[in-house]
Design an enzyme around this catalytic site. Structure first.
Site, mmCIF file in Angstrom:
data_model
loop_
_atom_site.group_PDB
_atom_site.id
_atom_site.type_symbol
_atom_site.label_atom_id
_atom_site.label_comp_id
_atom_site.label_asym_id
_atom_site.label_seq_id
_atom_site.Cartn_x
_atom_site.Cartn_y
_atom_site.Cartn_z
ATOM 1 C CG ASP A 170 43.015 36.941 39.176
ATOM 2 O OD1 ASP A 170 42.253 35.968 39.347
ATOM 3 O OD2 ASP A 170 44.204 36.825 38.841
ATOM 4 C CD GLU B 75 48.182 36.996 40.179
ATOM 5 O OE1 GLU B 75 49.282 36.564 40.528
ATOM 6 O OE2 GLU B 75 47.742 36.877 39.036
ATOM 7 C CG ASN B 76 46.742 40.588 38.732
ATOM 8 O OD1 ASN B 76 47.938 40.514 38.535
ATOM 9 N ND2 ASN B 76 45.895 39.626 38.403
ATOM 10 C CG ASN C 182 51.254 34.621 37.599
ATOM 11 O OD1 ASN C 182 50.084 34.506 37.953
ATOM 12 N ND2 ASN C 182 51.590 35.310 36.532
ATOM 13 C CG HIS C 183 51.151 39.042 38.220
ATOM 14 N ND1 HIS C 183 52.200 39.454 37.429
ATOM 15 C CD2 HIS C 183 50.200 38.579 37.370
ATOM 16 C CE1 HIS C 183 51.902 39.260 36.154
ATOM 17 N NE2 HIS C 183 50.697 38.721 36.091
ATOM 18 C CG HIS D 148 46.765 32.224 40.272
ATOM 19 N ND1 HIS D 148 45.768 33.169 40.356
ATOM 20 C CD2 HIS D 148 47.718 32.758 39.488
ATOM 21 C CE1 HIS D 148 46.122 34.237 39.666
ATOM 22 N NE2 HIS D 148 47.303 34.014 39.117
ATOM 23 C CG HIS E 221 46.581 33.027 35.814
ATOM 24 N ND1 HIS E 221 47.501 34.027 36.075
ATOM 25 C CD2 HIS E 221 46.916 32.514 34.593
ATOM 26 C CE1 HIS E 221 48.367 34.089 35.061
ATOM 27 N NE2 HIS E 221 48.027 33.197 34.151
ATOM 28 C CG HIS F 179 42.143 38.359 34.744
ATOM 29 N ND1 HIS F 179 42.660 39.635 34.696
ATOM 30 C CD2 HIS F 179 42.877 37.710 35.673
ATOM 31 C CE1 HIS F 179 43.675 39.743 35.533
ATOM 32 N NE2 HIS F 179 43.829 38.575 36.137
#
Ligand code: FE2
Length: 260
Positions: free
Chosen positions: A8, A39-40, A67-68, A150, A175, A177
């Site tokens: 990520d 995603e982040n 999910n983000h 993820h 996911h 991190h």
């Protein structure tokens, strides 16, 4: 054939680091193809078209997510039209975008699949069933199939590795991190690592200011707007090496670089 994957990319801090360092890392590992989880990448939540373009133009071939993915509404303006932007395939059918795609890397056909775990995450379609279905759909049009799984639970990720061993070519988790040290080639030739980690600050709590997060855990109630962490930076990822004839994975090497 070498495929470089990154965990990520967190906010501007992580983005700037990847933009600055990617060409050197690609050269160091002689990478043919690069996949990164974004995603982040926009302020720690979701992704925008501008950020997508920035990551693509620095040398990332495909951006996966999790999910983000829906956190920044700008994603709806481009996810459908950009075939290098992937979201988890087990989101329900009304969601825009694609959960997998097949790309040409010279003569090699590389499939990239993104799935979300469902343990401690959103109750999506069963990722194991969806992995099965996608594999049947693309197995004859791919030489290599990569899966960014993820997911939160290490057990769910390890189970997925064994479930697709010998079918998918490389499976890696994102996911959490935090990078795990279990990089290996499974019995039937699938390259595997439970989580590749993140790109961004080392000094915070998975990318967020440490004082804010400590306060949040202690208070157990909303504590206002979060601040992004700064300080030392890290690039976490892995390089998957594949035999040029059989396309079986021969090695998975962790990448864990720290920058002042
Ligand atoms: Fe996530």
């Amino acid at each position: 054939m070498k495929i470089l994957v990154f965990g990520d990319i967190f906010a501007k801090y992580g983005r700037k680091l990847i933009v600055d360092e990617l060409s050197d890392i690609k050269a160091e590992y002689k990478a043919d193809f690069v996949i990164a989880n974004g995603e982040n990448s926009a302020n720690g939540k979701g992704i925008t078209r501008k950020v997508y373009n920035e990551l693509r133009s620095c040398g990332i071939d495909v951006i996966t997510s999790g999910n983000h993915i829906w956190d920044n509404k700008d994603v709806y303006n481009f996810i459908q039209e950009e075939d290098r932007m992937i979201r988890p395939a087990n989101y329900p059918s009304p969601c825009p975008g694609r959960g997998y795609e097949v790309y040409r890397v010279g003569k090699v056909r590389v499939g990239v699949v993104n799935l979300s775990g469902t343990t401690y995450l959103n109750p999506l379609d069963n990722p194991f069933d969806v992995a099965d279905k996608i594999y049947e759909e693309i197995k004859n049009i791919c030489d290599i199939i990569m899966l960014d799984f993820h997911a939160e639970a290490t057990s769910e990720k390890i189970a997925m590795g064994y479930f697709v061993d010998g079918r998918f070519s490389g499976v890696y988790g994102t996911h959490t991190h935090v990078q795990t040290a279990d990089n290996m080639v499974l019995e039937n030739g699938t390259g595997y690592i439970t989580d590749v980690g993140m790109c961004g600050s080392v000094d915070g709590v998975i990318g967020v200011d440490r004082e804010f997060i400590v306060k949040k855990f202690r208070a157990q109630r909303p504590t206002g707007k979060y601040a992004l962490a700064m300080g030392k930076r890290q690039i976490n990822g892995a390089v998957f090496t594949f035999d040029d004839t059989t396309f079986k994975c021969t090695n998975v090497e962790r990448i864990y670089k720290i920058y002042d």
